[in-house]
Motif scaffolding. Structure first.
Motif, PDB file in Angstrom:
ATOM      1  N   LEU A 254     -11.470   2.946   8.114  1.00  0.00           N
ATOM      2  CA  LEU A 254     -10.405   2.050   8.573  1.00  0.00           C
ATOM      3  C   LEU A 254      -9.945   2.434   9.979  1.00  0.00           C
ATOM      4  CD1 LEU A 254      -8.163   1.506   5.406  1.00  0.00           C
ATOM      5  CD2 LEU A 254      -9.909   0.004   6.378  1.00  0.00           C
TER       6      LEU A 254
ATOM      7  N   CYS B 116     -10.180   0.178  13.399  1.00  0.00           N
ATOM      8  CA  CYS B 116      -9.036  -0.044  14.292  1.00  0.00           C
ATOM      9  C   CYS B 116      -9.460   0.162  15.745  1.00  0.00           C
ATOM     10  CB  CYS B 116      -7.922   0.956  13.994  1.00  0.00           C
ATOM     11  SG  CYS B 116      -6.740   0.402  12.803  1.00  0.00           S
TER      12      CYS B 116
ATOM     13  N   ILE C 214      -9.804 -11.315   5.429  1.00  0.00           N
ATOM     14  CA  ILE C 214      -8.981 -10.826   4.319  1.00  0.00           C
ATOM     15  C   ILE C 214      -8.864 -11.902   3.237  1.00  0.00           C
ATOM     16  CG2 ILE C 214      -6.667 -11.495   5.114  1.00  0.00           C
ATOM     17  CD1 ILE C 214      -5.730  -8.714   4.319  1.00  0.00           C
TER      18      ILE C 214
ATOM     19  N   LEU D  99      -0.395 -11.640   5.672  1.00  0.00           N
ATOM     20  CA  LEU D  99      -1.107 -10.353   5.537  1.00  0.00           C
ATOM     21  C   LEU D  99      -0.195  -9.307   4.914  1.00  0.00           C
ATOM     22  CD1 LEU D  99      -3.264  -9.804   8.771  1.00  0.00           C
ATOM     23  CD2 LEU D  99      -3.770 -11.066   6.708  1.00  0.00           C
TER      24      LEU D  99
ATOM     25  N   ILE E 288      -1.576  -7.542   1.327  1.00  0.00           N
ATOM     26  CA  ILE E 288      -2.093  -6.176   1.207  1.00  0.00           C
ATOM     27  C   ILE E 288      -1.496  -5.390   0.027  1.00  0.00           C
ATOM     28  CG2 ILE E 288      -2.204  -3.939   2.415  1.00  0.00           C
ATOM     29  CD1 ILE E 288      -2.977  -5.484   4.917  1.00  0.00           C
TER      30      ILE E 288
ATOM     31  N   PRO F 269      -7.512  -4.288   4.022  1.00  0.00           N
ATOM     32  CA  PRO F 269      -7.319  -3.995   5.448  1.00  0.00           C
ATOM     33  C   PRO F 269      -8.646  -3.894   6.195  1.00  0.00           C
ATOM     34  CG  PRO F 269      -6.683  -2.107   4.083  1.00  0.00           C
ATOM     35  CD  PRO F 269      -6.944  -3.237   3.160  1.00  0.00           C
TER      36      PRO F 269
ATOM     37  N   ALA G  77      -9.798  -7.320   7.145  1.00  0.00           N
ATOM     38  CA  ALA G  77      -8.992  -7.879   8.231  1.00  0.00           C
ATOM     39  C   ALA G  77      -9.475  -7.325   9.576  1.00  0.00           C
ATOM     40  CB  ALA G  77      -7.517  -7.560   8.010  1.00  0.00           C
TER      41      ALA G  77
END
Lengths: 257, 347
Positions: free
Chosen positions: B24, B28, B84, B221, B225, B297, B300
């Motif tokens: 993750l 990012c 997502i 979102l 989540i 996540p 997304a």
């Protein structure tokens, strides 16, 4: 403390599935439900869990009506193992067992989760499987994994003595002899820790040996409910199963071939 | 204070492995990198670094702030919401082929949006209200389709995979007819081209249109989540999820509504962009695992990243012309879709 079913009746599609069924499962007691296919055993279990609402009758956990217990609270009171369908996505065995952990706050998780997880996987003999993919396991192994998940759901902090119930629908299907014994002995051990257990079984000898009480159900009616020694009788069982059955006592054995 | 810090740490790390946290984190970084690159690249050369140092001319600033930045942000949030929403819908329907585009959710949203543009021009002349009205209409269309799918596939269990795709084909066709008719009867000023709605584009977006969509998508979102753990439990089947303490009806409603909002708000601004919601969750599963606390996540971020790159290609491949971005995502997505079907048949 006990789990009670009082004169529960249920009709589905104009067919009477359960007829005036009453049952009591005390803390620390194993009650086995037996009966022919289509007798209403699984439906009885679904009514006990709250999946299906009966047309009439009451279900109560420790004198509290099921209707008045929130869905989340129910999960803390009783844990259920049923016939399972497959998983679509490729979850690991670890993921699946973890699903049994009820979220009750972070401190509980960080202090107890890994210990509880370790104990349960060891107890159910699935600790060697946890890094495998669930869908790659054999039917019997999958069953053991679900059993471990069901036990993890029962986890309580050691100081808690809230009542707990375990409801199982043919947990020994697909299991080899040693896994079957392992599972039944774990049930026995849980009962000694004051868990109330209802287990649907097909093997009459398994039921006679491990259960404190047996409920025999046919066509949605409880035909007999009591200690195995008292209710397992030749003529009675023969009439239930339409197969000649002989019962020997001391030790209790059921012969049907 | 220490115990609070501890509990915060464990709530982040509960049911997610450290490997997944690393993935993750990397996603990012990739997303920010691609935003940075996409803003700087295009038919008009710009340097983000020069802009940050204040070395750019007035014209460059306008191109950057009024054209490039909104466009890249739009592609990022559309990618994130499609990714997502795809992951959430696949989880909700327990169906690896559920994609907002394939099952007709995007088409429903597009039909909702086109309807409000054609009718709304007569009834709601207020422009500012209009910029919220458009996503709301698209969300209603998306919601309607998901509800209909849910009602139609109820009780079909795993068999629902094919059935749902068939329903999707029908919904796509019906919505296509509706959009076609509306495009035909409306004047060009009211409605963007049919290509815009069926192939998607991030061109021509402005801040007043973008801001409401960003708000809607961020809110959905944020609501989606926390449902991650519940989506995991739903994989055991609805009765099992209920037995583990999940209010199944409420979770379903909340997932349907939040995914529809994300998809609806995206489609209202960028048209239908296919296959992102299908491909992205599968890629994320492939690299890190299937639990939703990581998958949501992850999808997304991966969606945002891939969409920014796809839009970048749509801008620079045939400069100064533009390829519809949906063409690029479909070109990558459709062979992937075939591969998935092939793999399912083998199982």
């Amino acid at each position: 403390m006990s789990l009670n079913l009082e004169s529960v009746s249920l009709k589905l599609d104009n067919r009477q599935i359960l007829k005036d069924v009453s049952l009591e499962i005390n803390e620390g007691e194993i009650v086995s439900v037996i009966g022919p296919n289509g007798a209403g055993k699984s439906t009885l279990l679904n009514v006990l869990t709250g999946d299906i609402n009966p047309d009439s009758g009451e279900i109560s956990y420790d004198n509290k009506q099921l209707k008045q217990i929130s869905i989340q609270e129910r999960a803390f009171t009783r844990s259920v193992m049923s016939q399972m369908q497959t998983l679509v996505f490729n979850f690991s065995v670890k993921d699946v067992i973890e699903m049994g952990w009820l979220q009750r706050g972070n401190s509980d998780f960080s202090n107890n989760f890994s210990m509880a997880f370790k104990n349960v996987t060891k107890e159910c003999n699935v600790h060697n499987l946890i890094h495998r993919k669930f869908n790659s396991l054999s039917g019997g192994e999958q069953r053991r994994v679900h059993f471990a998940r069901t036990l993890l759901q029962l986890w309580r902090p050691s100081e808690s003595n809230d009542p707990r119930y375990l409801l199982l629908d043919e947990p020994t299907a697909n299991l080899d002899l040693s896994s079957e014994m392992l599972l039944m002995n774990i049930l026995k051990k849980r009962a000694s820790l004051n868990v109330g257990i209802l287990v649907i079984l097909h093997d009459l000898n398994l039921a006679s040996h491990f259960a404190d009480k047996i409920a025999i159900i046919k066509d949605g009616e409880i035909m007999a409910f009591g200690e195995p020694e008292k209710i397992m009788e030749d003529a009675f069982l023969t009439s239930i199963y339409d197969v000649p059955i002989k019962v020997k006592h001391d030790p209790l054995r059921v012969h049907y071939y | 204070m220490i115990s609070r810090a501890l509990s915060l740490k464990s709530s982040i790390t509960e049911f997610i492995s450290s490997k997944q946290l690393v993935i993750l984190f990397l996603l990012c970084i990739f997303t920010f990198l691609s935003i940075f690159i996409a803003i700087g690249t295009g038919s008009y050369d710009l340097s983000v670094i020069n802009f940050l140092l204040g070395k750019t001319s007035g014209l460059q600033n306008i191109v950057l702030l009024e054209i490039r930045v909104p466009r890249v942000i739009l592609s990022a949030i559309v990618g994130a919401s499609l990714g997502i929403a795809g992951a959430a819908l696949q989880g909700l329907f327990r169906n690896p082929l559920a994609d907002p585009g394939l099952i007709g959710v995007s088409a429903g949203a597009a039909l909702g949006a086109t309807t409000i543009i054609v009718i709304g021009a007569n009834f709601f002349p207020n422009l500012y209200l209009g910029s919220f009205l458009l996503p709301v209409a698209a969300i209603s269309g998306a919601c309607f389709v998901i509800f209909m799918l849910y009602v139609l596939t109820k009780g079909f269990g795993y068999q629902g995979v094919t059935y749902m795709l068939l329903v999707g084909i029908a919904v796509n066709a019906i919505a296509g007819v509706g959009i076609g008719i509306l495009t035909y009867i409306s004047s060009d000023a009211e409605l963007r081209s049919l290509t815009f709605w069926t192939m998607g584009s991030f061109g021509g977006v402005t801040w007043p249109l973008l801001v409401p969509a960003i708000i809607i998508i961020f809110i959905s979102l944020i609501f989606l989540i926390p449902n991650a753990r519940k989506l995991d439990l739903l994989q055991l089947g609805e009765p099992e999820a209920y037995r583990l303490g999940i209010d199944v009806q409420r979770v379903k409603l909340s997932i349907i509504f939040t995914s529809a909002s994300a998809v609806g708000a995206s489609v209202a601004l960028s048209g239908m962009i296919g296959f992102v919601g299908l491909v992205v969750p599968h890629l994320v599963r492939l690299i890190g695992g299937v639990n939703h606390k990581y998958l949501l996540p992850g999808s997304a971020l991966m969606g945002a990243c891939l969409m920014i790159i796809a839009d970048l290609f749509s801008r620079i491949l045939l400069q100064p012309a533009e390829i519809p971005v949906g063409l690029i995502t479909s070109a990558i997505g459709s062979p992937f879709f075939l591969w998935l079907i092939f793999r399912m048949k083998r199982l």
